[in-house]
Design a protein around this motif. Structure first.
Motif, PDB file in Angstrom:
ATOM      1  N   MET A   1       0.766  -1.140  -0.022  1.00 49.37           N
ATOM      2  CA  MET A   1       0.026  -0.183   0.107  1.00 49.37           C
ATOM      3  C   MET A   1       0.973   1.220  -0.040  1.00 49.37           C
ATOM      4  SD  MET A   1      -3.322  -0.472  -0.217  1.00 49.37           S
ATOM      5  CE  MET A   1      -3.972   0.874   0.201  1.00 49.37           C
ATOM      6  N   SER A   2       0.435   2.198  -0.706  1.00 51.75           N
ATOM      7  CA  SER A   2       1.323   3.583  -0.940  1.00 51.75           C
ATOM      8  C   SER A   2       0.722   4.531   0.378  1.00 51.75           C
ATOM      9  CB  SER A   2       1.302   4.110  -2.043  1.00 51.75           C
ATOM     10  OG  SER A   2      -0.019   4.615  -2.577  1.00 51.75           O
ATOM     11  N   GLU A   3       1.490   5.234   0.377  1.00 55.74           N
ATOM     12  CA  GLU A   3       1.136   6.271   1.642  1.00 55.74           C
ATOM     13  C   GLU A   3       0.138   7.283   1.059  1.00 55.74           C
ATOM     14  OE1 GLU A   3       5.008   7.894   3.758  1.00 55.74           O
ATOM     15  OE2 GLU A   3       5.625   7.343   1.585  1.00 55.74           O
ATOM     16  N   THR A   4      -0.699   7.902   1.911  1.00 60.47           N
ATOM     17  CA  THR A   4      -1.617   8.900   1.608  1.00 60.47           C
ATOM     18  C   THR A   4      -1.520  10.205   2.499  1.00 60.47           C
ATOM     19  OG1 THR A   4      -3.440   8.005   3.302  1.00 60.47           O
ATOM     20  CG2 THR A   4      -3.338   7.187   0.861  1.00 60.47           C
ATOM     21  N   PHE A   5      -1.822  11.487   1.995  1.00 57.56           N
ATOM     22  CA  PHE A   5      -1.378  12.450   2.588  1.00 57.56           C
ATOM     23  C   PHE A   5      -2.832  13.295   2.460  1.00 57.56           C
ATOM     24  CE2 PHE A   5       2.124  10.719   0.471  1.00 57.56           C
ATOM     25  CZ  PHE A   5       3.053  10.713   1.823  1.00 57.56           C
ATOM     26  N   GLU A   6      -3.332  13.875   3.676  1.00 54.32           N
ATOM     27  CA  GLU A   6      -4.533  14.561   3.551  1.00 54.32           C
ATOM     28  C   GLU A   6      -4.245  16.262   3.769  1.00 54.32           C
ATOM     29  OE1 GLU A   6      -7.926  13.527   5.674  1.00 54.32           O
ATOM     30  OE2 GLU A   6      -7.895  11.377   5.101  1.00 54.32           O
ATOM     31  N   GLY A   7      -5.094  16.836   3.041  1.00 58.91           N
ATOM     32  CA  GLY A   7      -4.897  18.140   3.318  1.00 58.91           C
ATOM     33  C   GLY A   7      -6.343  18.995   3.104  1.00 58.91           C
ATOM     34  N   GLY A   8      -6.557  20.405   3.350  1.00 56.44           N
ATOM     35  CA  GLY A   8      -7.831  20.966   2.910  1.00 56.44           C
ATOM     36  C   GLY A   8      -7.743  22.254   3.111  1.00 56.44           C
ATOM     37  N   CYS A   9      -8.878  23.277   3.228  1.00 61.32           N
ATOM     38  CA  CYS A   9      -8.907  24.826   3.064  1.00 61.32           C
ATOM     39  C   CYS A   9      -8.956  24.879   4.475  1.00 61.32           C
ATOM     40  CB  CYS A   9     -10.043  25.115   2.321  1.00 61.32           C
ATOM     41  SG  CYS A   9     -11.524  24.501   2.994  1.00 61.32           S
ATOM     42  N   SER A  10      -9.041  26.583   4.761  1.00 56.52           N
ATOM     43  CA  SER A  10      -8.963  26.868   6.118  1.00 56.52           C
ATOM     44  C   SER A  10     -10.072  26.527   6.758  1.00 56.52           C
ATOM     45  CB  SER A  10      -8.637  28.481   6.138  1.00 56.52           C
ATOM     46  OG  SER A  10      -7.369  28.511   5.608  1.00 56.52           O
ATOM     47  N   CYS A  11     -11.587  26.697   6.108  1.00 54.92           N
ATOM     48  CA  CYS A  11     -12.947  26.416   6.774  1.00 54.92           C
ATOM     49  C   CYS A  11     -13.161  24.908   7.007  1.00 54.92           C
ATOM     50  CB  CYS A  11     -13.798  27.388   6.093  1.00 54.92           C
ATOM     51  SG  CYS A  11     -14.587  26.575   4.547  1.00 54.92           S
ATOM     52  N   ARG A  12     -12.425  24.148   6.282  1.00 60.34           N
ATOM     53  CA  ARG A  12     -12.457  22.748   6.378  1.00 60.34           C
ATOM     54  C   ARG A  12     -13.691  22.261   5.620  1.00 60.34           C
ATOM     55  NH1 ARG A  12      -8.651  20.323   9.813  1.00 60.34           N
ATOM     56  NH2 ARG A  12      -9.788  18.393   9.773  1.00 60.34           N
ATOM     57  N   ALA A  13     -14.194  23.070   4.749  1.00 64.56           N
ATOM     58  CA  ALA A  13     -15.354  22.512   3.884  1.00 64.56           C
ATOM     59  C   ALA A  13     -14.713  21.709   2.969  1.00 64.56           C
ATOM     60  CB  ALA A  13     -15.903  23.856   3.208  1.00 64.56           C
ATOM     61  N   VAL A  14     -13.656  21.806   2.052  1.00 61.82           N
ATOM     62  CA  VAL A  14     -12.920  20.889   1.438  1.00 61.82           C
ATOM     63  C   VAL A  14     -11.889  20.146   1.896  1.00 61.82           C
ATOM     64  CG1 VAL A  14     -11.928  20.830  -1.014  1.00 61.82           C
ATOM     65  CG2 VAL A  14     -13.752  22.582  -0.604  1.00 61.82           C
ATOM     66  N   ARG A  15     -11.949  18.889   2.011  1.00 62.39           N
ATOM     67  CA  ARG A  15     -10.806  17.971   2.227  1.00 62.39           C
ATOM     68  C   ARG A  15     -10.562  17.144   1.434  1.00 62.39           C
ATOM     69  NH1 ARG A  15      -7.507  18.881   6.305  1.00 62.39           N
ATOM     70  NH2 ARG A  15      -7.317  16.982   6.766  1.00 62.39           N
ATOM     71  N   TYR A  16      -9.130  16.745   0.976  1.00 60.36           N
ATOM     72  CA  TYR A  16      -8.706  15.924  -0.019  1.00 60.36           C
ATOM     73  C   TYR A  16      -7.547  15.105   0.643  1.00 60.36           C
ATOM     74  CZ  TYR A  16      -4.736  18.955  -0.494  1.00 60.36           C
ATOM     75  OH  TYR A  16      -3.503  19.745  -0.341  1.00 60.36           O
ATOM     76  N   ARG A  17      -7.238  14.040  -0.360  1.00 62.51           N
ATOM     77  CA  ARG A  17      -6.286  13.109   0.006  1.00 62.51           C
ATOM     78  C   ARG A  17      -5.493  12.836  -1.160  1.00 62.51           C
ATOM     79  NH1 ARG A  17      -9.641   8.395   1.048  1.00 62.51           N
ATOM     80  NH2 ARG A  17      -9.958   9.257   3.447  1.00 62.51           N
ATOM     81  N   MET A  18      -4.048  13.038  -1.074  1.00 64.80           N
ATOM     82  CA  MET A  18      -3.277  12.460  -2.053  1.00 64.80           C
ATOM     83  C   MET A  18      -3.113  11.010  -1.837  1.00 64.80           C
ATOM     84  SD  MET A  18      -0.376  15.327  -2.907  1.00 64.80           S
ATOM     85  CE  MET A  18       0.737  14.861  -1.668  1.00 64.80           C
ATOM     86  N   THR A  19      -3.112  10.090  -2.945  1.00 64.60           N
ATOM     87  CA  THR A  19      -3.195   8.795  -2.635  1.00 64.60           C
ATOM     88  C   THR A  19      -1.764   8.136  -3.095  1.00 64.60           C
ATOM     89  OG1 THR A  19      -3.948   8.177  -4.782  1.00 64.60           O
ATOM     90  CG2 THR A  19      -5.643   8.192  -3.130  1.00 64.60           C
ATOM     91  N   SER A  20      -0.809   8.936  -3.036  1.00 64.94           N
ATOM     92  CA  SER A  20       0.510   8.361  -3.239  1.00 64.94           C
ATOM     93  C   SER A  20       1.458   9.883  -2.945  1.00 64.94           C
ATOM     94  CB  SER A  20       0.712   7.791  -4.664  1.00 64.94           C
ATOM     95  OG  SER A  20       1.268   8.786  -5.754  1.00 64.94           O
ATOM     96  N   ARG A  21       2.940   9.611  -3.229  1.00 70.94           N
ATOM     97  CA  ARG A  21       3.840  10.688  -3.033  1.00 70.94           C
ATOM     98  C   ARG A  21       3.759  11.477  -4.287  1.00 70.94           C
ATOM     99  NH1 ARG A  21       6.749  10.623   1.314  1.00 70.94           N
ATOM    100  NH2 ARG A  21       8.120  12.314   0.354  1.00 70.94           N
ATOM    101  N   PRO A  22       3.862  12.922  -4.339  1.00 71.89           N
ATOM    102  CA  PRO A  22       3.992  13.626  -5.624  1.00 71.89           C
ATOM    103  C   PRO A  22       4.975  13.271  -6.658  1.00 71.89           C
ATOM    104  CG  PRO A  22       4.502  15.057  -3.710  1.00 71.89           C
ATOM    105  CD  PRO A  22       4.264  13.590  -3.187  1.00 71.89           C
ATOM    106  N   LEU A  23       4.821  13.462  -8.156  1.00 74.12           N
ATOM    107  CA  LEU A  23       5.619  13.342  -8.754  1.00 74.12           C
ATOM    108  C   LEU A  23       7.016  14.024  -8.591  1.00 74.12           C
ATOM    109  CD1 LEU A  23       3.174  13.855 -11.590  1.00 74.12           C
ATOM    110  CD2 LEU A  23       4.672  11.791 -11.566  1.00 74.12           C
ATOM    111  N   PHE A  24       6.993  15.473  -8.219  1.00 77.52           N
ATOM    112  CA  PHE A  24       7.910  16.305  -7.970  1.00 77.52           C
ATOM    113  C   PHE A  24       7.688  17.673  -7.440  1.00 77.52           C
ATOM    114  CE2 PHE A  24      11.786  18.552  -9.558  1.00 77.52           C
ATOM    115  CZ  PHE A  24      12.787  17.616  -9.353  1.00 77.52           C
ATOM    116  N   VAL A  25       8.335  18.041  -6.491  1.00 74.45           N
ATOM    117  CA  VAL A  25       7.835  19.520  -5.908  1.00 74.45           C
ATOM    118  C   VAL A  25       8.614  20.619  -6.526  1.00 74.45           C
ATOM    119  CG1 VAL A  25       7.340  20.876  -3.682  1.00 74.45           C
ATOM    120  CG2 VAL A  25       7.208  18.222  -3.867  1.00 74.45           C
TER     121      VAL A  25
END
Ligand SMILES: [Zn+2]
Ligand SMILES: [Zn+2]
Length: 159
Positions: A1-25
């Motif tokens: 299983m690959s790692e997941t990373f969550e994030g979202g906006c300041s009011c927490r209405a939108v929350r999302y999850r990256m289902t793997s590490r990114p390609l590049f930063v």
């Protein structure tokens, strides 16, 4: 299983999850990113759009002018308007440029490269050991092989 990373906006209405590490930063020091962020640079984690899952809420697209003239699609929380990620003309909707600061563990994604350093703010001191280029770069020179292979896969889906 690959790692997941969550994030979202300041009011927490939108929350999302990256289902793997990114390609590049990318840490972008261009004047456009400075204006859009209101700060000194933008930190974008590039990842396949289908590896970004919505956990709650739904961001809204706002077309924003870009350096290329083709525009950049910013996805913002409809309530608090924080920008979560954007799509550029190049890879279009296949790749999300996730704004690293919206991730819960933002500190885990330091820049893999500094770009457009020719317009960086003079007080910003770049760390030794991280590649830095005056403008953009040839991804074959800098991306790890695994990310290049992932790119081949998503580019096949390009309409
Ligand atoms: Zn919000
Ligand atoms: Zn930029």
């Amino acid at each position: 299983m690959s790692e997941t990373f969550e994030g979202g906006c300041s009011c927490r209405a939108v929350r999302y999850r990256m289902t793997s590490r990114p390609l590049f930063v990318n840490c972008c020091h261009c004047t456009w990113c400075q204006r859009e962020s209101g700060a000194s640079f933008a930190l974008n984690a590039m990842i396949e759009a289908d590896r970004v899952e919505l956990v709650s809420g739904e961001p809204e697209a706002v077309m924003t002018p870009s350096n290329s003239g083709k525009g950049q699609k910013f996805w913002r929380c409809p309530k608090c308007r924080v920008a979560l990620w954007s799509n550029y003309a190049g890879a279009g909707d296949l790749v999300n440029f996730v704004r690293v600061g919206t991730l819960d563990e933002a500190g885990r994604f330091p820049p893999d490269i500094h770009i457009f350093t020719s317009t960086k703010q003079p007080w910003v001191v770049l760390p030794p050991g991280t590649p830095a280029v005056p403008e953009y770069y040839d991804r074959k020179q800098y991306w790890p092989a695994e990310s290049l292979a992932r790119r081949e896969a998503y580019m096949r889906k390009k309409p």
